[in-house]
Design a protein around this motif. Sequence first.
Motif, PDB file in Angstrom:
ATOM      1  N   THR A   1       0.761  -1.077  -0.027  1.00  0.00           N
ATOM      2  CA  THR A   1      -0.016  -0.017  -0.087  1.00  0.00           C
ATOM      3  C   THR A   1       0.962   1.356   0.074  1.00  0.00           C
ATOM      4  OG1 THR A   1      -0.138   0.104   2.546  1.00  0.00           O
ATOM      5  CG2 THR A   1      -1.727  -1.294   1.273  1.00  0.00           C
ATOM      6  N   VAL A   2       0.361   2.249  -0.494  1.00  0.00           N
ATOM      7  CA  VAL A   2       1.085   3.603  -0.304  1.00  0.00           C
ATOM      8  C   VAL A   2       1.586   4.086   1.073  1.00  0.00           C
ATOM      9  CG1 VAL A   2      -0.948   5.404   0.037  1.00  0.00           C
ATOM     10  CG2 VAL A   2       1.134   5.698  -1.477  1.00  0.00           C
ATOM     11  N   ASP A   3       0.913   3.521   2.109  1.00  0.00           N
ATOM     12  CA  ASP A   3       1.511   3.734   3.562  1.00  0.00           C
ATOM     13  C   ASP A   3       2.958   3.424   3.757  1.00  0.00           C
ATOM     14  OD1 ASP A   3      -0.992   4.353   4.053  1.00  0.00           O
ATOM     15  OD2 ASP A   3      -1.674   2.460   4.922  1.00  0.00           O
ATOM     16  N   ALA A   4       3.615   2.461   2.657  1.00  0.00           N
ATOM     17  CA  ALA A   4       4.965   1.833   2.811  1.00  0.00           C
ATOM     18  C   ALA A   4       5.734   3.395   2.598  1.00  0.00           C
ATOM     19  CB  ALA A   4       5.240   0.931   1.960  1.00  0.00           C
ATOM     20  N   GLY A   5       5.448   4.111   1.710  1.00  0.00           N
ATOM     21  CA  GLY A   5       6.181   5.207   1.244  1.00  0.00           C
ATOM     22  C   GLY A   5       7.199   4.822   0.242  1.00  0.00           C
ATOM     23  N   THR A   6       7.937   3.921   0.272  1.00  0.00           N
ATOM     24  CA  THR A   6       8.995   3.437  -0.789  1.00  0.00           C
ATOM     25  C   THR A   6       8.869   2.039  -0.568  1.00  0.00           C
ATOM     26  OG1 THR A   6      10.772   3.658   0.937  1.00  0.00           O
ATOM     27  CG2 THR A   6      10.346   5.480  -0.368  1.00  0.00           C
ATOM     28  N   VAL A   7       9.733   1.632  -1.656  1.00  0.00           N
ATOM     29  CA  VAL A   7       9.979  -0.041  -1.744  1.00  0.00           C
ATOM     30  C   VAL A   7      11.603   0.052  -1.904  1.00  0.00           C
ATOM     31  CG1 VAL A   7       7.938  -0.917  -2.290  1.00  0.00           C
ATOM     32  CG2 VAL A   7       9.393  -0.110  -3.817  1.00  0.00           C
ATOM     33  N   ALA A   8      12.377  -0.793  -1.339  1.00  0.00           N
ATOM     34  CA  ALA A   8      13.751  -1.363  -1.713  1.00  0.00           C
ATOM     35  C   ALA A   8      13.771  -2.329  -2.632  1.00  0.00           C
ATOM     36  CB  ALA A   8      14.429  -1.466  -0.332  1.00  0.00           C
ATOM     37  N   VAL A   9      14.334  -2.145  -3.838  1.00  0.00           N
ATOM     38  CA  VAL A   9      14.593  -3.095  -4.752  1.00  0.00           C
ATOM     39  C   VAL A   9      15.890  -3.710  -4.634  1.00  0.00           C
ATOM     40  CG1 VAL A   9      14.199  -3.934  -7.119  1.00  0.00           C
ATOM     41  CG2 VAL A   9      12.666  -2.437  -6.026  1.00  0.00           C
ATOM     42  N   GLU A  10      16.235  -5.059  -4.258  1.00  0.00           N
ATOM     43  CA  GLU A  10      17.680  -5.401  -4.349  1.00  0.00           C
ATOM     44  C   GLU A  10      17.732  -6.334  -5.935  1.00  0.00           C
ATOM     45  OE1 GLU A  10      20.501  -8.805  -1.997  1.00  0.00           O
ATOM     46  OE2 GLU A  10      18.311  -8.686  -1.510  1.00  0.00           O
ATOM     47  N   CYS A  11      18.850  -6.020  -6.396  1.00  0.00           N
ATOM     48  CA  CYS A  11      19.022  -6.421  -7.649  1.00  0.00           C
ATOM     49  C   CYS A  11      20.480  -7.359  -7.548  1.00  0.00           C
ATOM     50  CB  CYS A  11      19.288  -5.235  -8.758  1.00  0.00           C
ATOM     51  SG  CYS A  11      17.721  -4.214  -9.009  1.00  0.00           S
ATOM     52  N   ALA A  12      20.249  -8.370  -8.370  1.00  0.00           N
ATOM     53  CA  ALA A  12      21.572  -9.222  -8.583  1.00  0.00           C
ATOM     54  C   ALA A  12      21.586  -9.908  -9.487  1.00  0.00           C
ATOM     55  CB  ALA A  12      21.657 -10.320  -7.328  1.00  0.00           C
ATOM     56  N   ILE A  13      22.635 -10.415 -10.227  1.00  0.00           N
ATOM     57  CA  ILE A  13      22.817 -11.191 -11.409  1.00  0.00           C
ATOM     58  C   ILE A  13      22.748 -12.539 -10.886  1.00  0.00           C
ATOM     59  CG2 ILE A  13      24.660 -11.708 -13.325  1.00  0.00           C
ATOM     60  CD1 ILE A  13      25.905  -8.990 -12.910  1.00  0.00           C
ATOM     61  N   GLU A  14      21.673 -13.184 -11.744  1.00  0.00           N
ATOM     62  CA  GLU A  14      21.821 -14.859 -11.672  1.00  0.00           C
ATOM     63  C   GLU A  14      22.699 -15.415 -12.687  1.00  0.00           C
ATOM     64  OE1 GLU A  14      17.698 -16.486  -9.929  1.00  0.00           O
ATOM     65  OE2 GLU A  14      17.721 -16.028 -12.095  1.00  0.00           O
ATOM     66  N   ARG A  15      22.712 -15.010 -13.942  1.00  0.00           N
ATOM     67  CA  ARG A  15      23.397 -15.672 -14.780  1.00  0.00           C
ATOM     68  C   ARG A  15      23.815 -14.661 -15.717  1.00  0.00           C
ATOM     69  NH1 ARG A  15      21.071 -18.021 -19.176  1.00  0.00           N
ATOM     70  NH2 ARG A  15      19.018 -18.084 -18.124  1.00  0.00           N
ATOM     71  N   LEU A  16      25.011 -14.554 -16.485  1.00  0.00           N
ATOM     72  CA  LEU A  16      25.442 -13.953 -17.461  1.00  0.00           C
ATOM     73  C   LEU A  16      25.667 -14.736 -18.845  1.00  0.00           C
ATOM     74  CD1 LEU A  16      26.470 -11.068 -18.600  1.00  0.00           C
ATOM     75  CD2 LEU A  16      28.841 -11.942 -17.680  1.00  0.00           C
ATOM     76  N   GLY A  17      25.036 -14.278 -19.949  1.00  0.00           N
ATOM     77  CA  GLY A  17      25.397 -15.116 -21.284  1.00  0.00           C
ATOM     78  C   GLY A  17      25.958 -14.237 -22.061  1.00  0.00           C
ATOM     79  N   THR A  18      26.170 -14.578 -23.557  1.00  0.00           N
ATOM     80  CA  THR A  18      26.740 -13.872 -24.289  1.00  0.00           C
ATOM     81  C   THR A  18      26.406 -12.315 -24.660  1.00  0.00           C
ATOM     82  OG1 THR A  18      27.386 -15.992 -25.380  1.00  0.00           O
ATOM     83  CG2 THR A  18      27.747 -13.980 -26.689  1.00  0.00           C
ATOM     84  N   THR A  19      24.683 -12.369 -24.899  1.00  0.00           N
ATOM     85  CA  THR A  19      24.048 -11.107 -25.044  1.00  0.00           C
ATOM     86  C   THR A  19      23.026 -10.743 -24.236  1.00  0.00           C
ATOM     87  OG1 THR A  19      22.584 -12.095 -26.665  1.00  0.00           O
ATOM     88  CG2 THR A  19      24.606 -11.241 -27.583  1.00  0.00           C
ATOM     89  N   SER A  20      23.155 -11.228 -23.082  1.00  0.00           N
ATOM     90  CA  SER A  20      22.023 -11.268 -22.063  1.00  0.00           C
ATOM     91  C   SER A  20      22.600 -11.505 -20.804  1.00  0.00           C
ATOM     92  CB  SER A  20      20.912 -12.062 -22.335  1.00  0.00           C
ATOM     93  OG  SER A  20      21.124 -13.377 -22.240  1.00  0.00           O
ATOM     94  N   LEU A  21      21.608 -11.092 -19.533  1.00  0.00           N
ATOM     95  CA  LEU A  21      21.845 -11.436 -18.224  1.00  0.00           C
ATOM     96  C   LEU A  21      20.557 -11.592 -17.810  1.00  0.00           C
ATOM     97  CD1 LEU A  21      22.171  -9.212 -15.376  1.00  0.00           C
ATOM     98  CD2 LEU A  21      22.869  -7.999 -17.532  1.00  0.00           C
TER      99      LEU A  21
END
Length: 141
Positions: A64-84
């Motif tokens: 809900t908007v009461d949270a004010g913000t969200v924290a998004v944690e980003c990580a690499i799972e796999r790295l390919g030739t032209t993608s991740l």
Amino acid sequence: MTTHIIDVPLRWRDLDTNGHVYHGTYLTLLDEARSTWLRSGLALAGADSHLIARLEIDYVSELTVDAGTVAVECAIERLGTTSLRTAETMRTPDGTVVARSHAVVVFWDRETRRSAPPSAEDRARLEAALADQQAQPPVER
């Protein structure tokens, strides 16, 4: 830096008629965080030359908007030739997980309009970030 946490503000317009953040808005919040991570967290020179080929999302709990913000944690799972493949976890300020997602990010050559490998410099940054991640103990997601 192996994972990156980006705080994204919630806006009144993000809400549905039940007072929850609309499910489609989660995709926008994740995209904002992912793009910031590629540009700032990983400092990729070609961060803005990509597209999303696949996106999976699990909605875990209400937001809900009461949270004010969200924290998004980003990580690499796999790295390919032209993608991740990324792993992303969205949490409220109190640590409640509201969503988990995975995205396939394809690097894009704007001139040829085709997928392309990242530059040697960007690839080195991605490989270093992935190696750092793999060297750390697993984090509960």
